[in-house]
Design a protein around this motif. Sequence first.
Motif, PDB file in Angstrom:
ATOM      1  N   TYR A 159       9.566  35.342  37.679  1.00  0.00           N
ATOM      2  CA  TYR A 159       9.318  34.798  36.342  1.00  0.00           C
ATOM      3  C   TYR A 159       9.682  33.313  36.299  1.00  0.00           C
ATOM      4  O   TYR A 159       8.926  32.502  35.769  1.00  0.00           O
ATOM      5  N   THR A 196       7.157  30.219  35.480  1.00  0.00           N
ATOM      6  CA  THR A 196       7.350  29.367  34.308  1.00  0.00           C
ATOM      7  C   THR A 196       7.673  27.927  34.687  1.00  0.00           C
ATOM      8  O   THR A 196       7.350  27.013  33.932  1.00  0.00           O
ATOM      9  N   THR A 245       0.436  37.087  30.777  1.00  0.00           N
ATOM     10  CA  THR A 245       1.113  36.656  29.557  1.00  0.00           C
ATOM     11  C   THR A 245       0.271  37.000  28.328  1.00  0.00           C
ATOM     12  O   THR A 245       0.826  37.241  27.257  1.00  0.00           O
TER      13      THR A 245
END
Length: 174
Positions: free
Chosen positions: A64, A68, A163
Amino acid sequence: MNRIFLILSLLLIVAVGVAYYVLGGFKTAEVKLETTAQPVFVAGKYFEGPASSEAFGDLTREAYEIRTSGKLNGTFGNIFYNDPATSSEAAEVFVGLIVDDTTSQKLPAGYRYRVFPAGQRVLHSTIEASYLVAPGKLYTGVKSTAQAQSLTLQNIYLERFPTTGPVEVWAVVK
Protein backbone atom coordinates in the motif's frame (compact mmCIF):
# COMPACT_ATOMS: atom_id res chain seq x y z
CA MET A 1 -35.46 2.81 31.25
CA ASN A 2 -36.43 -0.24 29.21
CA ARG A 3 -37.98 1.99 26.57
CA ILE A 4 -34.77 4.02 26.20
CA PHE A 5 -32.71 0.83 25.96
CA LEU A 6 -35.08 -0.52 23.29
CA ILE A 7 -34.90 2.70 21.24
CA LEU A 8 -31.10 2.82 21.47
CA SER A 9 -30.89 -0.85 20.45
CA LEU A 10 -33.12 -0.25 17.43
CA LEU A 11 -31.05 2.78 16.39
CA LEU A 12 -27.87 0.74 16.67
CA ILE A 13 -29.36 -2.07 14.56
CA VAL A 14 -30.48 0.42 11.89
CA ALA A 15 -27.04 2.10 11.89
CA VAL A 16 -25.25 -1.23 11.47
CA GLY A 17 -27.66 -2.21 8.67
CA VAL A 18 -27.09 1.09 6.85
CA ALA A 19 -23.31 0.75 7.19
CA TYR A 20 -23.43 -2.82 5.86
CA TYR A 21 -25.57 -1.64 2.93
CA VAL A 22 -23.16 1.22 2.12
CA LEU A 23 -20.21 -1.21 2.18
CA GLY A 24 -22.03 -3.41 -0.35
CA GLY A 25 -22.84 -6.19 2.08
CA PHE A 26 -26.21 -6.96 0.54
CA LYS A 27 -24.82 -7.35 -2.98
CA THR A 28 -23.93 -10.68 -4.55
CA ALA A 29 -20.90 -11.40 -6.66
CA GLU A 30 -21.22 -11.93 -10.40
CA VAL A 31 -19.30 -15.05 -11.45
CA LYS A 32 -18.44 -16.13 -15.01
CA LEU A 33 -16.41 -19.00 -16.43
CA GLU A 34 -13.70 -17.50 -18.64
CA THR A 35 -10.30 -18.16 -20.16
CA THR A 36 -7.68 -15.56 -19.28
CA ALA A 37 -6.74 -13.64 -22.43
CA GLN A 38 -3.58 -11.96 -21.14
CA PRO A 39 -1.05 -12.69 -18.42
CA VAL A 40 -1.38 -10.67 -15.22
CA PHE A 41 1.88 -9.47 -13.68
CA VAL A 42 2.16 -9.03 -9.93
CA ALA A 43 5.14 -7.27 -8.37
CA GLY A 44 5.57 -8.18 -4.73
CA LYS A 45 6.89 -10.56 -2.11
CA TYR A 46 6.03 -14.15 -1.24
CA PHE A 47 4.63 -14.98 2.18
CA GLU A 48 4.05 -18.33 3.84
CA GLY A 49 2.53 -18.53 7.31
CA PRO A 50 -0.55 -17.53 9.26
CA ALA A 51 -2.66 -14.96 7.40
CA SER A 52 -3.40 -13.32 10.75
CA SER A 53 0.30 -12.75 11.47
CA GLU A 54 1.95 -9.38 11.76
CA ALA A 55 4.37 -10.27 8.94
CA PHE A 56 1.49 -10.72 6.49
CA GLY A 57 0.02 -7.39 7.59
CA ASP A 58 3.43 -5.75 7.15
CA LEU A 59 3.65 -6.97 3.52
CA THR A 60 0.18 -5.63 2.82
CA ARG A 61 1.03 -2.25 4.36
CA GLU A 62 4.32 -2.16 2.43
CA ALA A 63 2.51 -2.73 -0.88
CA TYR A 64 0.00 0.00 0.00
CA GLU A 65 2.82 2.41 0.90
CA ILE A 66 4.73 1.67 -2.33
CA ARG A 67 1.58 2.32 -4.37
CA THR A 68 0.57 5.53 -2.57
CA SER A 69 4.12 6.91 -2.63
CA GLY A 70 4.31 6.40 -6.41
CA LYS A 71 7.36 4.11 -6.26
CA LEU A 72 5.37 1.60 -8.30
CA ASN A 73 2.14 2.16 -10.20
CA GLY A 74 -0.38 -0.61 -9.91
CA THR A 75 -3.43 -2.02 -8.22
CA PHE A 76 -3.22 -3.88 -4.94
CA GLY A 77 -3.46 -7.62 -5.53
CA ASN A 78 -2.46 -11.07 -4.31
CA ILE A 79 -1.93 -14.51 -5.76
CA PHE A 80 -2.98 -17.21 -3.29
CA TYR A 81 -1.55 -20.68 -3.83
CA ASN A 82 -4.02 -22.27 -1.45
CA ASP A 83 -7.63 -21.58 -0.46
CA PRO A 84 -7.74 -18.20 1.35
CA ALA A 85 -10.80 -19.33 3.33
CA THR A 86 -8.86 -22.19 4.88
CA SER A 87 -5.41 -20.59 4.94
CA SER A 88 -5.67 -18.69 8.21
CA GLU A 89 -2.99 -20.97 9.69
CA ALA A 90 -0.86 -21.60 6.60
CA ALA A 91 -1.32 -19.02 3.85
CA GLU A 92 0.80 -19.30 0.72
CA VAL A 93 0.44 -15.94 -0.97
CA PHE A 94 2.32 -13.52 -3.19
CA VAL A 95 1.44 -10.03 -1.92
CA GLY A 96 1.92 -6.91 -4.01
CA LEU A 97 0.68 -4.81 -6.88
CA ILE A 98 -0.78 -5.81 -10.22
CA VAL A 99 1.20 -3.91 -12.86
CA ASP A 100 0.64 -3.35 -16.57
CA ASP A 101 4.03 -4.70 -17.67
CA THR A 102 7.41 -5.74 -16.34
CA THR A 103 9.60 -3.28 -18.25
CA SER A 104 8.30 0.26 -17.71
CA GLN A 105 8.93 0.53 -13.96
CA LYS A 106 11.82 -0.24 -11.65
CA LEU A 107 10.98 -2.69 -8.89
CA PRO A 108 11.41 -1.60 -5.26
CA ALA A 109 14.08 -3.41 -3.25
CA GLY A 110 13.10 -6.97 -2.41
CA TYR A 111 10.22 -7.09 -4.89
CA ARG A 112 9.97 -9.74 -7.63
CA TYR A 113 7.52 -10.51 -10.40
CA ARG A 114 5.07 -13.37 -10.52
CA VAL A 115 2.74 -14.04 -13.40
CA PHE A 116 -0.82 -15.29 -13.47
CA PRO A 117 -0.65 -16.92 -16.94
CA ALA A 118 -2.90 -16.37 -19.93
CA GLY A 119 -4.92 -19.24 -21.32
CA GLN A 120 -6.20 -20.55 -17.97
CA ARG A 121 -9.81 -21.49 -17.36
CA VAL A 122 -10.99 -19.41 -14.41
CA LEU A 123 -14.09 -18.43 -12.54
CA HIS A 124 -14.00 -14.64 -12.62
CA SER A 125 -15.89 -13.14 -9.70
CA THR A 126 -16.63 -9.39 -9.39
CA ILE A 127 -18.52 -7.20 -6.95
CA GLU A 128 -18.94 -3.47 -6.35
CA ALA A 129 -18.28 -3.49 -2.62
CA SER A 130 -15.77 -2.45 -0.01
CA TYR A 131 -12.71 -4.61 0.49
CA LEU A 132 -14.07 -5.22 4.00
CA VAL A 133 -16.98 -7.36 2.76
CA ALA A 134 -15.98 -8.22 -0.82
CA PRO A 135 -13.65 -11.21 -0.25
CA GLY A 136 -16.28 -13.25 1.56
CA LYS A 137 -18.84 -12.53 -1.16
CA LEU A 138 -16.37 -13.23 -3.99
CA TYR A 139 -15.18 -16.57 -2.63
CA THR A 140 -18.70 -17.68 -1.73
CA GLY A 141 -19.75 -16.91 -5.31
CA VAL A 142 -16.79 -18.80 -6.77
CA LYS A 143 -17.35 -21.88 -4.63
CA SER A 144 -21.11 -22.04 -5.22
CA THR A 145 -20.64 -21.58 -8.99
CA ALA A 146 -17.94 -24.26 -9.08
CA GLN A 147 -20.22 -26.65 -7.24
CA ALA A 148 -23.24 -25.82 -9.42
CA GLN A 149 -21.24 -26.32 -12.64
CA SER A 150 -19.34 -29.39 -11.34
CA LEU A 151 -15.98 -27.62 -11.69
CA THR A 152 -12.89 -28.44 -9.63
CA LEU A 153 -10.94 -25.50 -8.21
CA GLN A 154 -7.14 -25.74 -8.32
CA ASN A 155 -6.76 -23.49 -5.26
CA ILE A 156 -4.90 -20.75 -7.16
CA TYR A 157 -6.57 -17.37 -6.82
CA LEU A 158 -5.73 -13.90 -8.10
CA GLU A 159 -7.25 -11.07 -6.08
CA ARG A 160 -7.50 -7.48 -7.34
CA PHE A 161 -8.49 -4.57 -5.06
CA PRO A 162 -8.63 -1.33 -7.07
CA THR A 163 -9.15 2.03 -5.39
CA THR A 164 -12.32 2.48 -7.47
CA GLY A 165 -14.45 -0.01 -9.33
CA PRO A 166 -15.25 -3.63 -8.67
CA VAL A 167 -13.15 -5.94 -6.53
CA GLU A 168 -12.24 -9.12 -8.43
CA VAL A 169 -11.08 -12.69 -7.91
CA TRP A 170 -9.98 -15.15 -10.58
CA ALA A 171 -10.06 -18.79 -9.41
CA VAL A 172 -8.26 -21.33 -11.61
CA VAL A 173 -10.36 -24.39 -12.48
CA LYS A 174 -9.27 -27.77 -13.88
